[in-house]
Design a protein around this motif. Structure first.
Motif, PDB file in Angstrom:
ATOM      1  N   LEU A  24       0.828  -1.203   0.000  1.00  0.00           N
ATOM      2  CA  LEU A  24       0.000   0.000   0.000  1.00  0.00           C
ATOM      3  C   LEU A  24       0.865   1.256   0.000  1.00  0.00           C
ATOM      4  CD1 LEU A  24      -2.577  -1.125   2.712  1.00  0.00           C
ATOM      5  CD2 LEU A  24      -2.721  -1.399   0.227  1.00  0.00           C
ATOM      6  N   ALA A  25       0.249   2.390  -0.317  1.00  0.00           N
ATOM      7  CA  ALA A  25       0.950   3.672  -0.319  1.00  0.00           C
ATOM      8  C   ALA A  25       1.543   3.981   1.056  1.00  0.00           C
ATOM      9  CB  ALA A  25       0.005   4.790  -0.741  1.00  0.00           C
ATOM     10  N   ARG A  28       2.608  -0.337   4.122  1.00  0.00           N
ATOM     11  CA  ARG A  28       2.138  -1.584   4.724  1.00  0.00           C
ATOM     12  C   ARG A  28       1.794  -2.604   3.637  1.00  0.00           C
ATOM     13  NH1 ARG A  28      -2.094   0.403   9.388  1.00  0.00           N
ATOM     14  NH2 ARG A  28      -0.637   1.741  10.497  1.00  0.00           N
ATOM     15  N   ARG A  29       1.809  -3.869   4.025  1.00  0.00           N
ATOM     16  CA  ARG A  29       1.362  -4.950   3.145  1.00  0.00           C
ATOM     17  C   ARG A  29      -0.079  -5.278   3.518  1.00  0.00           C
ATOM     18  NH1 ARG A  29       5.075  -5.819  -0.299  1.00  0.00           N
ATOM     19  NH2 ARG A  29       3.821  -7.321  -1.408  1.00  0.00           N
ATOM     20  N   SER A  30      -0.842  -5.721   2.532  1.00  0.00           N
ATOM     21  CA  SER A  30      -2.245  -6.032   2.781  1.00  0.00           C
ATOM     22  C   SER A  30      -2.671  -7.232   1.949  1.00  0.00           C
ATOM     23  CB  SER A  30      -3.115  -4.824   2.413  1.00  0.00           C
ATOM     24  OG  SER A  30      -4.487  -5.140   2.562  1.00  0.00           O
ATOM     25  N   ASP A  31      -3.681  -7.942   2.454  1.00  0.00           N
ATOM     26  CA  ASP A  31      -4.221  -9.074   1.709  1.00  0.00           C
ATOM     27  C   ASP A  31      -5.337  -8.640   0.752  1.00  0.00           C
ATOM     28  OD1 ASP A  31      -6.162  -8.523   3.623  1.00  0.00           O
ATOM     29  OD2 ASP A  31      -6.510 -10.623   4.139  1.00  0.00           O
ATOM     30  N   TYR A  32      -5.578  -7.314   0.677  1.00  0.00           N
ATOM     31  CA  TYR A  32      -6.517  -6.809  -0.323  1.00  0.00           C
ATOM     32  C   TYR A  32      -6.125  -5.401  -0.754  1.00  0.00           C
ATOM     33  CZ  TYR A  32      -9.086  -3.855   3.058  1.00  0.00           C
ATOM     34  OH  TYR A  32      -9.454  -2.898   3.966  1.00  0.00           O
ATOM     35  N   TYR A  33      -6.585  -5.051  -1.949  1.00  0.00           N
ATOM     36  CA  TYR A  33      -6.334  -3.720  -2.508  1.00  0.00           C
ATOM     37  C   TYR A  33      -7.666  -3.159  -2.967  1.00  0.00           C
ATOM     38  CZ  TYR A  33      -4.375   0.050  -5.304  1.00  0.00           C
ATOM     39  OH  TYR A  33      -4.065   1.276  -5.814  1.00  0.00           O
ATOM     40  N   PHE A  34      -7.846  -1.878  -2.752  1.00  0.00           N
ATOM     41  CA  PHE A  34      -9.099  -1.214  -3.079  1.00  0.00           C
ATOM     42  C   PHE A  34      -8.769  -0.019  -3.971  1.00  0.00           C
ATOM     43  CE2 PHE A  34     -12.629   1.667  -1.903  1.00  0.00           C
ATOM     44  CZ  PHE A  34     -13.699   0.827  -2.195  1.00  0.00           C
ATOM     45  N   ASP A  35      -9.050  -0.131  -5.263  1.00  0.00           N
ATOM     46  CA  ASP A  35      -8.807   0.958  -6.219  1.00  0.00           C
ATOM     47  C   ASP A  35     -10.144   1.585  -6.577  1.00  0.00           C
ATOM     48  OD1 ASP A  35      -8.064   2.720  -8.161  1.00  0.00           O
ATOM     49  OD2 ASP A  35      -7.252   1.218  -9.532  1.00  0.00           O
ATOM     50  N   CYS A  36     -10.573   2.507  -5.758  1.00  0.00           N
ATOM     51  CA  CYS A  36     -11.891   3.114  -5.908  1.00  0.00           C
ATOM     52  C   CYS A  36     -12.053   3.899  -7.200  1.00  0.00           C
ATOM     53  CB  CYS A  36     -12.169   4.017  -4.709  1.00  0.00           C
ATOM     54  SG  CYS A  36     -13.819   4.687  -4.737  1.00  0.00           S
ATOM     55  N   ARG A  37     -10.952   4.349  -7.798  1.00  0.00           N
ATOM     56  CA  ARG A  37     -11.061   5.166  -9.011  1.00  0.00           C
ATOM     57  C   ARG A  37     -11.844   4.461 -10.107  1.00  0.00           C
ATOM     58  NH1 ARG A  37      -5.149   6.534  -7.788  1.00  0.00           N
ATOM     59  NH2 ARG A  37      -5.198   4.294  -7.955  1.00  0.00           N
ATOM     60  N   VAL A  38     -11.701   3.145 -10.220  1.00  0.00           N
ATOM     61  CA  VAL A  38     -12.417   2.412 -11.269  1.00  0.00           C
ATOM     62  C   VAL A  38     -13.924   2.587 -11.087  1.00  0.00           C
ATOM     63  CG1 VAL A  38     -12.818   0.155 -12.311  1.00  0.00           C
ATOM     64  CG2 VAL A  38     -10.534   0.748 -11.475  1.00  0.00           C
ATOM     65  N   VAL A 127      -9.151   5.094   3.639  1.00  0.00           N
ATOM     66  CA  VAL A 127      -8.359   5.545   4.779  1.00  0.00           C
ATOM     67  C   VAL A 127      -7.660   4.335   5.389  1.00  0.00           C
ATOM     68  CG1 VAL A 127      -8.423   6.539   7.095  1.00  0.00           C
ATOM     69  CG2 VAL A 127      -9.821   7.519   5.276  1.00  0.00           C
ATOM     70  N   THR A 128      -6.336   4.398   5.399  1.00  0.00           N
ATOM     71  CA  THR A 128      -5.529   3.360   6.050  1.00  0.00           C
ATOM     72  C   THR A 128      -4.913   3.974   7.301  1.00  0.00           C
ATOM     73  OG1 THR A 128      -5.068   2.322   3.915  1.00  0.00           O
ATOM     74  CG2 THR A 128      -3.650   1.689   5.754  1.00  0.00           C
ATOM     75  N   THR A 129      -3.927   4.858   7.125  1.00  0.00           N
ATOM     76  CA  THR A 129      -3.274   5.517   8.264  1.00  0.00           C
ATOM     77  C   THR A 129      -3.830   6.916   8.505  1.00  0.00           C
ATOM     78  OG1 THR A 129      -1.544   6.506   6.899  1.00  0.00           O
ATOM     79  CG2 THR A 129      -1.128   4.286   7.783  1.00  0.00           C
ATOM     80  N   GLY A 130      -4.563   7.469   7.535  1.00  0.00           N
ATOM     81  CA  GLY A 130      -5.100   8.820   7.654  1.00  0.00           C
ATOM     82  C   GLY A 130      -4.136   9.898   7.186  1.00  0.00           C
ATOM     83  N   GLY A 131      -2.940   9.509   6.747  1.00  0.00           N
ATOM     84  CA  GLY A 131      -1.913  10.486   6.371  1.00  0.00           C
ATOM     85  C   GLY A 131      -2.319  11.414   5.250  1.00  0.00           C
ATOM     86  N   SER A 132      -2.923  10.887   4.217  1.00  0.00           N
ATOM     87  CA  SER A 132      -3.331  11.706   3.081  1.00  0.00           C
ATOM     88  C   SER A 132      -4.412  12.711   3.482  1.00  0.00           C
ATOM     89  CB  SER A 132      -3.838  10.804   1.951  1.00  0.00           C
ATOM     90  OG  SER A 132      -4.223  11.563   0.844  1.00  0.00           O
ATOM     91  N   LEU A 133      -5.376  12.255   4.264  1.00  0.00           N
ATOM     92  CA  LEU A 133      -6.435  13.159   4.727  1.00  0.00           C
ATOM     93  C   LEU A 133      -5.873  14.240   5.635  1.00  0.00           C
ATOM     94  CD1 LEU A 133      -9.713  11.187   5.563  1.00  0.00           C
ATOM     95  CD2 LEU A 133      -9.488  13.262   4.206  1.00  0.00           C
ATOM     96  N   LEU A 134      -4.952  13.884   6.512  1.00  0.00           N
ATOM     97  CA  LEU A 134      -4.362  14.879   7.410  1.00  0.00           C
ATOM     98  C   LEU A 134      -3.578  15.933   6.638  1.00  0.00           C
ATOM     99  CD1 LEU A 134      -3.293  12.597  10.386  1.00  0.00           C
ATOM    100  CD2 LEU A 134      -5.068  14.375  10.396  1.00  0.00           C
TER     101      LEU A 134
END
Length: 185
Positions: A24-25, A28-38, A127-134
């Motif tokens: 992820l950006a 972190r590693r994750s067992d899923y990815y969510f690309d909402c843009r599509v 929202v993963t860590t909230g960094g982009s929103l902050l």
């Protein structure tokens, strides 16, 4: 609205949700990815996102919505268009990752539709860590606006909500991962 939410969940799982091993950006590693843009760039998906964000914000006193480019671009556009159709026009803002290297050199686009102190809601896809929103919140405040709400399509429930709360913001999310998967069935 539950029917709209259920339909959006189905579209998101069909078009934007992938299981596997992903970086992820956030690093972190994750067992899923969510690309909402599509989904956000799909005609029905865009309308559903705009409709559901407007419903989420119906009792929040805001003049507009904004978010970090590029992930929030279609979310902001969908929400502003639907707000006009609903008779509660919300203007849009886009926050650049880096200031423009020419012209006014600003971080925030769309400020001409706002006055200093206006209240806005920030939109995010995931929202993963909230960094982009902050970061977006900081730039919006530096531009002279007030943040009334922070909203997301998906809260990954990986600490972002808590980080946002520490900074004084409550996250309004359309889905958690469990809700998304359950509603899509």
């Amino acid at each position: 609205m539950l029917d709209h939410k259920r339909r959006l969940a189905r579209l998101l799982v069909e078009k934007s949700y992938r299981e596997g091993d992903f970086l992820l950006a956030s690093g972190r590693r994750s067992d899923y990815y969510f690309d909402c843009r599509v989904t956000a760039l799909h005609a029905e998906g865009s309308w559903l996102i705009g409709t559901l964000f407007n419903n989420l914000l119906k009792d929040v006193d805001v003049r507009g919505v904004g978010g970090m480019t590029m992930g929030a671009d279609p979310l902001v556009s969908a929400t502003t268009v639907v707000s006009h159709q609903l008779g509660r026009p919300l203007h849009g803002l886009l926050v650049r990752k880096e200031a423009k290297g020419h012209g006014t050199g600003q971080f925030v686009e769309g400020l001409g539709n706002f006055r200093p102190g206006d209240r806005v809601a920030l939109l995010e896809d995931v929202v993963t860590t909230g960094g982009s929103l902050l970061k977006a919140c900081e730039r919006i405040r530096e531009a002279g606006l007030s943040i009334a709400a922070v909203c997301a399509i998906l809260d990954r429930e990986e600490g972002g909500r808590e980080k946002l709360r520490e900074a004084g913001y409550d996250l309004l999310a359309l889905f958690t991962r469990a809700e998304l998967v359950a509603l899509a069935r």
